[in-house]
Design a protein around this motif. Structure first.
Motif, PDB file in Angstrom:
ATOM      1  N   HIS A   1     -11.796   2.991  -3.486  1.00  0.00           N
ATOM      2  CA  HIS A   1     -11.129   4.307  -3.457  1.00  0.00           C
ATOM      3  C   HIS A   1     -10.426   4.571  -2.125  1.00  0.00           C
ATOM      4  O   HIS A   1     -10.496   5.665  -1.585  1.00  0.00           O
ATOM      5  CB  HIS A   1     -12.128   5.438  -3.753  1.00  0.00           C
TER       6      HIS A   1
ATOM      7  N   ILE B   1      -8.683  -0.295  -4.883  1.00  0.00           N
ATOM      8  CA  ILE B   1      -8.972   0.639  -5.989  1.00  0.00           C
ATOM      9  C   ILE B   1     -10.481   0.829  -6.131  1.00  0.00           C
ATOM     10  O   ILE B   1     -10.970   1.944  -6.300  1.00  0.00           O
ATOM     11  CB  ILE B   1      -8.347   0.109  -7.290  1.00  0.00           C
TER      12      ILE B   1
ATOM     13  N   LEU C   1      -3.295   0.357 -10.182  1.00  0.00           N
ATOM     14  CA  LEU C   1      -3.388   1.564  -9.354  1.00  0.00           C
ATOM     15  C   LEU C   1      -3.368   2.816 -10.226  1.00  0.00           C
ATOM     16  O   LEU C   1      -4.141   3.751 -10.015  1.00  0.00           O
ATOM     17  CB  LEU C   1      -2.227   1.606  -8.355  1.00  0.00           C
TER      18      LEU C   1
ATOM     19  N   HIS D   1      -7.185   4.185  -1.787  1.00  0.00           N
ATOM     20  CA  HIS D   1      -5.846   4.751  -2.023  1.00  0.00           C
ATOM     21  C   HIS D   1      -5.960   6.267  -2.095  1.00  0.00           C
ATOM     22  O   HIS D   1      -6.989   6.830  -2.423  1.00  0.00           O
ATOM     23  CB  HIS D   1      -5.241   4.186  -3.307  1.00  0.00           C
TER      24      HIS D   1
END
Lengths: 167, 362
Positions: B359, B356, B185, B361
């Motif tokens: 995208h 991840i 992350l 997060h």
């Protein structure tokens, strides 16, 4: 598919049950002032100490305000005692109308041998003895553990006769 | 406000003015080591006191309250007692290994502190592979324990050490995988970099579900790695007496005890660095003006309060587990790791990778 579902269900259930336990201890942790059950013994022995009534501390012979007890010296407690920690010494006295009667002389209690089993109290037909919840029983001299439970000058409480009861 | 970087810079210039750069380097190494050790020892003293109080409160009693006000000097009294005792080593034991083992275990757990970022700009060894170094070092802790168990010449010690080793080695995996999730992350292995990547919100908030799962797995696995209840199988009174430190007495035992608590502190620091932002204040990753104001207010709380606050929060969690859960059997322990934690953390890592790449997060 079913196995996977069961696997996930098991994990979720595990977390739920663990969370229940965690919440309980957290509640104790936060409200410790209320839920604490510990006695700070030597500090509070004269103030807030509370010993439960059911605690078996020592055997006492109950006396009322006239210094009279209810023991008829029948020795049932002595027979019931599993380790001979009770000794009833009785004597013969002559009553006013010339009859001979056996009365209690000494009620000897050996605290050093007592296991606080309550059998003497169960055996007593007169409810003369009872268990006190006192617990500070240690002494420096062993001979002090042998006690005479009837107070000096105490006598048997006369039962009201049938006539007196009727009147 | 005084920054820690100002203090270190001041010490650096002061030392340079009185000695050559080489000696400055040496003195700074010693100073930083001693400082870290002292800070950690103070933390351990607080942790031991805290553990006993938490244990007491959760079991409806007061905990230590005789030595000093609220029992505050109890730990000091315990340490004095341990120092005054003889460090006895058994007759048939391997003396050299027996005496080296506690020191080695302590060294290993202290080495893991090197790349940790204590405050902005305050890192003993600012390396780009910090997290990798920590995971590598913390798995070396087994060696000290195995040495102690083997050299004691005692079957209980040996069995305790074996159990402890099996436990640490197997839980290393899921702890490692959850660390990898956090590293994936953050996109960096350096502790400073990981903390800097949490400037707009901690990973446990930004990373959504995978970060939360990784945090939980890491807490469980690291509790097991520290040999703490409910996973304290190395110490079993009825079967193994005291496990690998059965034969140790006095301060040698004290060092193992200290080592246990330092391990716990290290684990808590790593957990707070990876998931809770280390010394980073609590920030929310949104652009609304009110959130910006909130973030700005949070900056006023000093970083060392955030650092030690988070560390002690994680430690409190571990103590909370210890005094709530019943301990596991050895087969249940290994089943938990190999059948539950490891598959969950592998799937979680894939899930995190997906998030991840897309995208998702914040």
């Amino acid at each position: 598919m079913r196995a996977l579902f069961n696997y996930i269900k098991e994990v979720v259930y595990a977390f739920v049950s663990l969370a229940k336990g965690l919440l309980l201890t957290l509640r104790y942790f936060v409200t410790i002032k209320k839920v604490n059950i510990t006695e700070e013994y030597p500090d509070n022995r004269t103030t807030t100490i509370s010993v439960k009534e059911r605690f078996y501390g020592e055997v006492v012979l109950t006396h009322d305000e006239n210094n009279e007890h209810k023991c008829t010296a029948c020795t049932l407690c002595q027979i019931a005692c599993p380790n001979n920690s009770i000794q009833i010494i009785s004597k013969q006295v002559e009553t006013e109308d010339g009859k001979k009667k056996r009365v209690l002389d000494k009620w000897i209690y050996h605290l050093d041998m007592c296991t606080f089993c309550y059998q003497c109290i169960d055996a007593c037909p007169q409810d003369a003895i009872e268990m006190k919840n006192s617990f500070e029983l240690s002494v420096y001299d062993r001979s002090k553990l042998v006690r005479q439970l009837n107070r000096p000058g105490s006598k048997l409480k006369e039962k009201p006769t049938v006539k007196e009861q009727q009147s | 406000m005084i920054q820690f970087t100002d203090i270190t810079a001041w010490i650096h210039t002061l030392l340079l003015s009185v000695m050559s750069p080489t000696w400055t380097y040496v003195v700074e190494l010693i100073l930083s080591g001693v400082t870290a050790l002292v800070v950690l020892l103070v933390c351990v003293i607080i942790m031991v006191y805290m553990e006993r109080k938490v244990a007491g409160f959760m079991q409806l009693r007061w905990g230590p309250n005789r030595v000093g006000p609220y029992g505050l000097f109890q730990v000091i009294a315990d340490v004095i007692k341990l120092l005054l005792k003889e460090s006895f080593s058994p007759n048939r034991a391997d003396k050299i290994m027996f005496n080296i083992a506690p020191a080695l275990a302590l060294c290993v757990s202290l080495m893991a502190l090197a790349p940790i970022s204590w405050a902005p700009g305050l890192t003993m060894w600012d390396t780009n592979i910090g997290v990798l170094f920590i995971t590598a070092i913390s798995s070396m802790g087994v060696i000290g324990i195995m040495m102690a168990g083997w050299s004691s010449n005692n079957k209980y010690s040996l069995l305790g050490a074996m159990r402890s080793g099996a436990q640490i080695v197997s839980y290393e995996l899921s702890a490692g995988l959850s660390i990898v999730t956090a590293v994936a992350l953050a996109g960096t292995l350096s502790t400073n970099g990981i903390i800097a990547s949490q400037a707009n919100g901690w990973w446990i908030i930004k990373g959504q579900i995978p970060a939360i799962i990784a945090f939980l797995v890491y807490i469980i696995a690291s509790t097991a790695e520290c040999n703490r209840a409910p996973f304290d199988l190395a110490e079993a009174e009825s079967e193994l007496t005291a496990g690998y430190h059965t034969e140790y007495a006095g301060m040698q035992f004290g060092i193992f005890y200290l080592n246990e608590y330092i391990n716990m502190a290290v684990v808590a620091i790593i957990a707070s660095t990876l998931f809770l932002g280390g010394w980073m204040p609590f920030h929310l990753p949104f652009d609304y003006p009110i959130v910006q104001t909130f973030n700005h207010i949070m900056d006023f709380i000093p970083t060392w309060i955030w650092f030690f606050g988070k560390m002690f929060l994680v430690i409190f969690f571990m103590m909370w587990f210890r005094w709530t859960f019943p301990r596991l059997r050895i087969d249940q322990l290994l089943k938990l790791e190999w059948k539950y934690l490891l598959p969950i953390s592998i799937v979680n890592l894939l899930f995190a990778a997906l998030i991840i790449i897309l995208h998702w997060h914040l």
